[in-house]
Design a protein around this motif. Sequence first.
Motif, mmCIF file in Angstrom:
data_model
loop_
_atom_site.group_PDB
_atom_site.id
_atom_site.type_symbol
_atom_site.label_atom_id
_atom_site.label_comp_id
_atom_site.label_asym_id
_atom_site.label_seq_id
_atom_site.Cartn_x
_atom_site.Cartn_y
_atom_site.Cartn_z
ATOM 1 N N ASP A 1 0.855 -1.181 0.000
ATOM 2 C CA ASP A 1 0.000 0.000 0.000
ATOM 3 C C ASP A 1 0.894 1.235 0.000
ATOM 4 O OD1 ASP A 1 -1.782 2.031 0.377
ATOM 5 O OD2 ASP A 1 -2.617 1.280 2.265
ATOM 6 N N LYS A 2 0.981 1.907 -1.131
ATOM 7 C CA LYS A 2 1.885 3.045 -1.286
ATOM 8 C C LYS A 2 1.387 4.298 -0.567
ATOM 9 C CE LYS A 2 4.438 0.583 -4.052
ATOM 10 N NZ LYS A 2 5.709 0.004 -3.574
ATOM 11 N N THR A 3 0.194 4.228 0.027
ATOM 12 C CA THR A 3 -0.367 5.419 0.669
ATOM 13 C C THR A 3 -0.179 5.407 2.180
ATOM 14 O OG1 THR A 3 -2.569 4.413 0.954
ATOM 15 C CG2 THR A 3 -2.123 5.539 -1.143
ATOM 16 N N GLN A 4 0.552 4.423 2.707
ATOM 17 C CA GLN A 4 0.732 4.343 4.159
ATOM 18 C C GLN A 4 1.511 5.539 4.680
ATOM 19 O OE1 GLN A 4 1.392 0.821 6.408
ATOM 20 N NE2 GLN A 4 1.148 -0.508 4.627
ATOM 21 N N LYS A 5 1.071 6.058 5.815
ATOM 22 C CA LYS A 5 1.697 7.231 6.420
ATOM 23 C C LYS A 5 2.260 6.889 7.796
ATOM 24 C CE LYS A 5 0.112 9.891 3.058
ATOM 25 N NZ LYS A 5 1.000 10.516 2.050
ATOM 26 N N LEU A 6 3.203 7.708 8.238
ATOM 27 C CA LEU A 6 3.761 7.585 9.574
ATOM 28 C C LEU A 6 3.703 8.955 10.239
ATOM 29 C CD1 LEU A 6 5.364 5.850 11.687
ATOM 30 C CD2 LEU A 6 7.440 6.858 10.689
ATOM 31 N N GLU B 1 3.798 17.296 15.644
ATOM 32 C CA GLU B 1 3.849 16.085 14.816
ATOM 33 C C GLU B 1 4.038 16.436 13.348
ATOM 34 O OE1 GLU B 1 0.155 14.141 15.721
ATOM 35 O OE2 GLU B 1 1.000 13.074 17.454
ATOM 36 N N GLU B 2 4.617 15.510 12.622
ATOM 37 C CA GLU B 2 4.815 15.667 11.179
ATOM 38 C C GLU B 2 4.471 14.331 10.515
ATOM 39 O OE1 GLU B 2 7.942 18.483 9.016
ATOM 40 O OE2 GLU B 2 8.878 16.692 9.830
ATOM 41 N N VAL B 3 3.892 14.401 9.334
ATOM 42 C CA VAL B 3 3.452 13.180 8.650
ATOM 43 C C VAL B 3 4.399 12.857 7.494
ATOM 44 C CG1 VAL B 3 1.587 12.042 7.400
ATOM 45 C CG2 VAL B 3 1.052 13.608 9.277
ATOM 46 N N TYR B 4 4.912 11.635 7.510
ATOM 47 C CA TYR B 4 5.811 11.144 6.464
ATOM 48 C C TYR B 4 5.139 10.002 5.707
ATOM 49 C CZ TYR B 4 9.848 13.546 8.595
ATOM 50 O OH TYR B 4 10.721 14.477 9.086
ATOM 51 N N ASP B 5 5.593 9.772 4.478
ATOM 52 C CA ASP B 5 5.181 8.580 3.739
ATOM 53 C C ASP B 5 6.066 7.411 4.163
ATOM 54 O OD1 ASP B 5 3.232 9.885 2.139
ATOM 55 O OD2 ASP B 5 4.811 10.615 0.806
ATOM 56 N N LYS B 6 5.455 6.238 4.345
ATOM 57 C CA LYS B 6 6.245 5.030 4.570
ATOM 58 C C LYS B 6 6.697 4.513 3.208
ATOM 59 C CE LYS B 6 4.169 3.266 8.844
ATOM 60 N NZ LYS B 6 3.524 2.075 9.473
ATOM 61 N N ALA C 1 21.234 -9.103 12.549
ATOM 62 C CA ALA C 1 20.189 -8.817 11.574
ATOM 63 C C ALA C 1 19.515 -7.503 11.947
ATOM 64 C CB ALA C 1 19.170 -9.947 11.556
ATOM 65 N N CYS C 2 19.391 -6.597 10.980
ATOM 66 C CA CYS C 2 18.847 -5.260 11.235
ATOM 67 C C CYS C 2 17.724 -4.949 10.246
ATOM 68 C CB CYS C 2 19.934 -4.198 11.111
ATOM 69 S SG CYS C 2 21.314 -4.409 12.253
ATOM 70 N N ARG C 3 16.805 -4.133 10.696
ATOM 71 C CA ARG C 3 15.665 -3.738 9.856
ATOM 72 C C ARG C 3 15.279 -2.309 10.218
ATOM 73 N NH1 ARG C 3 9.786 -4.827 9.783
ATOM 74 N NH2 ARG C 3 9.148 -5.447 7.675
ATOM 75 N N LEU C 4 15.281 -1.429 9.235
ATOM 76 C CA LEU C 4 14.967 -0.027 9.470
ATOM 77 C C LEU C 4 13.919 0.470 8.479
ATOM 78 C CD1 LEU C 4 18.539 1.483 10.055
ATOM 79 C CD2 LEU C 4 16.737 1.210 11.768
ATOM 80 N N LEU C 5 13.038 1.321 8.972
ATOM 81 C CA LEU C 5 12.011 1.917 8.129
ATOM 82 C C LEU C 5 12.574 3.146 7.415
ATOM 83 C CD1 LEU C 5 9.007 2.231 7.226
ATOM 84 C CD2 LEU C 5 8.686 3.633 9.287
ATOM 85 N N ILE C 6 12.403 3.176 6.101
ATOM 86 C CA ILE C 6 12.756 4.349 5.299
ATOM 87 C C ILE C 6 11.493 5.175 5.091
ATOM 88 C CG2 ILE C 6 13.637 5.188 3.095
ATOM 89 C CD1 ILE C 6 15.149 2.572 2.797
ATOM 90 N N VAL C 7 11.586 6.465 5.398
ATOM 91 C CA VAL C 7 10.440 7.347 5.212
ATOM 92 C C VAL C 7 10.739 8.354 4.105
ATOM 93 C CG1 VAL C 7 9.564 7.080 7.562
ATOM 94 C CG2 VAL C 7 11.242 8.877 7.061
ATOM 95 N N LYS C 8 9.675 8.934 3.611
ATOM 96 C CA LYS C 8 9.814 9.901 2.514
ATOM 97 C C LYS C 8 9.003 11.145 2.842
ATOM 98 C CE LYS C 8 8.908 10.452 -2.444
ATOM 99 N NZ LYS C 8 8.193 9.900 -3.620
ATOM 100 N N LEU C 9 9.608 12.292 2.643
ATOM 101 C CA LEU C 9 8.925 13.572 2.800
ATOM 102 C C LEU C 9 9.197 14.383 1.545
ATOM 103 C CD1 LEU C 9 7.237 15.369 4.696
ATOM 104 C CD2 LEU C 9 9.373 16.316 5.563
#
Length: 214
Positions: free
Chosen positions: A96-101, A110-115, A127-135
Amino acid sequence: MVKNKFFLAGLVLLALVILYYAFFDSSNGTSAGGLDASVDPAAYRQQVEQERQKKDESFRTGDTSPLPDRSNFKGLAYFAPDPSYRVVARLEPFADKTQKLVVRMSDGSEEVYDKFAHAVFSLNDEACRLLIVKLEDNYSILFRDATSGKETYGGGRYLDIDPANMADNRVLLDFNAAYNPYCAYNPTYSCPLPPAENTLPVAVRAGERYVAHE
């Protein structure tokens, strides 16, 4: 006829080997998209040091410097450049390309980013896992690690991602470029705080360190 079968089987095997090395070499994280974490250590360290000198000069003289008092500024604190903190990670995009964080800011707003995606990789044998956000058009990772609040800023650090370093569901992450937010140097700035899921179990001794009242 039997010889022909063995000959054909050999050709198929050779083709598979060639394809494997052409598209992905798991020993050094190189992919066909041109993403390669390997560098010449000496040249790389020199490049990183030059970039850091430019940033220090920007903090010392630039119009956008966050430092309230530059008179005693002698330069930011850094870990020594370490090529082992350059990794090629696998991307796990969101269906789902519309998910927000909703990201909490240091001033309580607060600020809203795209996941965008999760980056999955190994660092220091963990083992590592990180969320990349887009603004807008900017991709970044807001993260904490085992050094946060000790050797690095307690509010976390940031890692910007150049879209040119993403290809074939992979991304090149260079933690030597991890940096502190402006609010680490001036509390009047409001900075996004890393989401809880972006806390790494490992100590990332790369990028900017933090020394109060530099």
